[in-house]
Write a protein that holds these residues in place. Structure first.
Motif, PDB file in Angstrom:
ATOM      1  N   ALA A  70      44.683  44.338  41.271  1.00 53.75           N
ATOM      2  CA  ALA A  70      45.535  44.244  40.089  1.00 53.75           C
ATOM      3  C   ALA A  70      46.735  45.183  40.207  1.00 53.75           C
ATOM      4  N   ILE A  71      46.487  46.402  40.634  1.00 54.26           N
ATOM      5  CA  ILE A  71      47.569  47.382  40.785  1.00 54.26           C
ATOM      6  C   ILE A  71      48.588  46.906  41.809  1.00 54.26           C
ATOM      7  N   ALA A  72      48.114  46.284  42.876  1.00 50.61           N
ATOM      8  CA  ALA A  72      49.016  45.812  43.940  1.00 50.61           C
ATOM      9  C   ALA A  72      49.953  44.713  43.468  1.00 50.61           C
ATOM     10  N   THR A  73      49.632  44.037  42.366  1.00 53.46           N
ATOM     11  CA  THR A  73      50.517  42.987  41.858  1.00 53.46           C
ATOM     12  C   THR A  73      51.675  43.553  41.034  1.00 53.46           C
ATOM     13  N   LEU A  74      51.593  44.822  40.677  1.00 50.69           N
ATOM     14  CA  LEU A  74      52.628  45.443  39.855  1.00 50.69           C
ATOM     15  C   LEU A  74      53.878  45.749  40.676  1.00 50.69           C
ATOM     16  N   PRO A  75      55.034  45.789  40.009  1.00 50.73           N
ATOM     17  CA  PRO A  75      56.235  46.304  40.694  1.00 50.73           C
ATOM     18  C   PRO A  75      55.974  47.751  41.132  1.00 50.73           C
ATOM     19  N   GLN A  76      56.645  48.181  42.176  1.00 53.84           N
ATOM     20  CA  GLN A  76      56.351  49.475  42.795  1.00 53.84           C
ATOM     21  C   GLN A  76      56.418  50.650  41.812  1.00 53.84           C
ATOM     22  N   LYS A  77      57.441  50.681  40.961  1.00 54.40           N
ATOM     23  CA  LYS A  77      57.562  51.795  40.025  1.00 54.40           C
ATOM     24  C   LYS A  77      56.377  51.827  39.067  1.00 54.40           C
ATOM     25  N   GLN A  78      55.945  50.657  38.588  1.00 50.54           N
ATOM     26  CA  GLN A  78      54.788  50.609  37.689  1.00 50.54           C
ATOM     27  C   GLN A  78      53.521  51.053  38.411  1.00 50.54           C
ATOM     28  N   GLN A  79      53.401  50.700  39.688  1.00 48.29           N
ATOM     29  CA  GLN A  79      52.249  51.162  40.472  1.00 48.29           C
ATOM     30  C   GLN A  79      52.214  52.685  40.519  1.00 48.29           C
ATOM     31  N   LEU A  80      53.352  53.282  40.833  1.00 46.66           N
ATOM     32  CA  LEU A  80      53.428  54.740  40.945  1.00 46.66           C
ATOM     33  C   LEU A  80      53.077  55.406  39.627  1.00 46.66           C
ATOM     34  N   LYS A  94      58.691  45.397  56.755  1.00 44.67           N
ATOM     35  CA  LYS A  94      59.824  44.862  57.518  1.00 44.67           C
ATOM     36  C   LYS A  94      59.386  44.423  58.919  1.00 44.67           C
ATOM     37  N   LEU A  95      58.532  45.232  59.564  1.00 44.14           N
ATOM     38  CA  LEU A  95      58.028  44.883  60.889  1.00 44.14           C
ATOM     39  C   LEU A  95      57.258  43.564  60.871  1.00 44.14           C
ATOM     40  N   GLN A  96      56.557  43.301  59.779  1.00 43.47           N
ATOM     41  CA  GLN A  96      55.776  42.072  59.660  1.00 43.47           C
ATOM     42  C   GLN A  96      56.557  40.944  58.985  1.00 43.47           C
ATOM     43  N   SER A  97      57.812  41.235  58.634  1.00 44.17           N
ATOM     44  CA  SER A  97      58.680  40.258  57.964  1.00 44.17           C
ATOM     45  C   SER A  97      58.060  39.707  56.679  1.00 44.17           C
ATOM     46  N   VAL A  98      57.489  40.609  55.882  1.00 46.79           N
ATOM     47  CA  VAL A  98      56.924  40.233  54.588  1.00 46.79           C
ATOM     48  C   VAL A  98      57.444  41.209  53.529  1.00 46.79           C
ATOM     49  N   SER A  99      57.262  40.849  52.263  1.00 44.49           N
ATOM     50  CA  SER A  99      57.658  41.746  51.180  1.00 44.49           C
ATOM     51  C   SER A  99      56.647  42.886  51.088  1.00 44.49           C
ATOM     52  N   ILE A 100      57.037  43.955  50.424  1.00 42.16           N
ATOM     53  CA  ILE A 100      56.117  45.088  50.255  1.00 42.16           C
ATOM     54  C   ILE A 100      54.882  44.650  49.476  1.00 42.16           C
ATOM     55  N   SER A 101      55.058  43.838  48.444  1.00 42.73           N
ATOM     56  CA  SER A 101      53.895  43.408  47.651  1.00 42.73           C
ATOM     57  C   SER A 101      52.954  42.552  48.492  1.00 42.73           C
ATOM     58  N   ASP A 102      53.496  41.681  49.353  1.00 38.41           N
ATOM     59  CA  ASP A 102      52.641  40.893  50.248  1.00 38.41           C
ATOM     60  C   ASP A 102      51.904  41.799  51.241  1.00 38.41           C
ATOM     61  N   TYR A 103      52.623  42.802  51.744  1.00 38.72           N
ATOM     62  CA  TYR A 103      52.001  43.741  52.682  1.00 38.72           C
ATOM     63  C   TYR A 103      50.860  44.494  52.003  1.00 38.72           C
ATOM     64  N   LYS A 104      51.101  44.956  50.767  1.00 40.72           N
ATOM     65  CA  LYS A 104      50.047  45.686  50.051  1.00 40.72           C
ATOM     66  C   LYS A 104      48.852  44.788  49.769  1.00 40.72           C
ATOM     67  N   GLN A 105      49.095  43.525  49.469  1.00 41.75           N
ATOM     68  CA  GLN A 105      47.992  42.583  49.241  1.00 41.75           C
ATOM     69  C   GLN A 105      47.158  42.439  50.515  1.00 41.75           C
ATOM     70  N   GLN A 106      47.835  42.390  51.661  1.00 43.59           N
ATOM     71  CA  GLN A 106      47.121  42.317  52.947  1.00 43.59           C
ATOM     72  C   GLN A 106      46.240  43.560  53.131  1.00 43.59           C
ATOM     73  N   MET A 107      46.794  44.721  52.831  1.00 41.91           N
ATOM     74  CA  MET A 107      46.057  45.971  52.997  1.00 41.91           C
ATOM     75  C   MET A 107      44.831  46.000  52.074  1.00 41.91           C
ATOM     76  N   ILE A 108      44.988  45.519  50.861  1.00 41.44           N
ATOM     77  CA  ILE A 108      43.864  45.501  49.921  1.00 41.44           C
ATOM     78  C   ILE A 108      42.808  44.503  50.374  1.00 41.44           C
ATOM     79  N   SER A 109      43.254  43.391  50.938  1.00 46.52           N
ATOM     80  CA  SER A 109      42.301  42.408  51.473  1.00 46.52           C
ATOM     81  C   SER A 109      41.457  43.021  52.591  1.00 46.52           C
ATOM     82  N   ASN A 110      42.032  43.979  53.298  1.00 45.44           N
ATOM     83  CA  ASN A 110      41.325  44.642  54.400  1.00 45.44           C
ATOM     84  C   ASN A 110      40.432  45.793  53.949  1.00 45.44           C
ATOM     85  N   LEU A 111      40.457  46.141  52.660  1.00 50.96           N
ATOM     86  CA  LEU A 111      39.682  47.288  52.191  1.00 50.96           C
ATOM     87  C   LEU A 111      38.177  47.129  52.415  1.00 50.96           C
ATOM     88  N   HIS A 112      37.664  45.897  52.295  1.00 54.55           N
ATOM     89  CA  HIS A 112      36.229  45.682  52.507  1.00 54.55           C
ATOM     90  C   HIS A 112      35.781  46.175  53.879  1.00 54.55           C
TER      91      HIS A 112
END
Length: 181
Positions: free
Chosen positions: A126-136, A91-109
């Motif tokens: 791949a996991i980050a592309t799943l809906p949140q419940k499926q990820q959990l 919300k702070l970054q004005s993006v969806s949770i899935s977009d935020y998680k993709q950003q975080m994964i991009s930063n893993l390197h």
């Protein structure tokens, strides 16, 4: 089981609460850390969420009724804290949770705390592309090796729904990996 019952009664007794809580932290901090880490991705964020989780457990242990296992109750708190944290960050970054998680994964390197290889990075993408419940569900079943009955207690969902979520998650992950370049 008697150890858990003893620990719960010590946690709910004002005279023994602090010492029992230290034992609880020692017993569960690593498991909860990795559970939260799979949700929020970043080590520093995980530490923050883990601290908030233990604060909430400490403040609310007197509400624990023993209807589930203690660790199921704590996993539920950790899961909710992690999801709340992700929602706030996105919300702070004005993006969806899935977009935020993709950003975080991009930063893993560049994350000093990530020791995975390229295959593990692809799996995380791949996991980050799943809906949140499926990820959990996928993370708890695949990485934490929890039984469906335990996941059912944590997520308060039927076992049938969890099996369906896991099946769909696996199929989506397989498709992502096959199409990954």
């Amino acid at each position: 089981m008697t150890d858990e019952i003893t620990l719960i009664s010590q946690l709910q007794d004002v005279a023994t609460k602090e010492l029992a809580f230290r034992s609880l932290v020692t017993l569960y901090k690593e498991r909860l850390y990795w559970h939260i880490r799979k949700i929020v991705i970043s080590h520093n964020d995980t530490d923050d969420v883990l601290q908030n989780t233990f604060i909430k457990i400490f403040k609310n242990i007197h509400h624990f009724k023993g209807k589930s296992k203690l660790y199921s109750w704590m996993y539920r708190i950790a899961t909710n804290e992690a999801i709340t944290f992700l929602n706030k960050k996105a919300k702070l970054q004005s993006v969806s949770i899935s977009d935020y998680k993709q950003q975080m994964i991009s930063n893993l390197h560049s994350d000093d705390w990530f020791s995975g290889d390229e295959i593990q990075l692809i799996l995380q993408k791949a996991i980050a592309t799943l809906p949140q419940k499926q990820q959990l569900v996928f993370n708890m079943k695949y990485f934490d090796d929890l039984k469906y009955s335990e996941i059912s207690d944590i997520l308060e969902t039927s076992i049938g729904a969890l099996k369906a979520s896991y099946f769909h998650a696996v199929k989506k992950i397989e498709a992502f990996i096959k199409n990954y370049h």
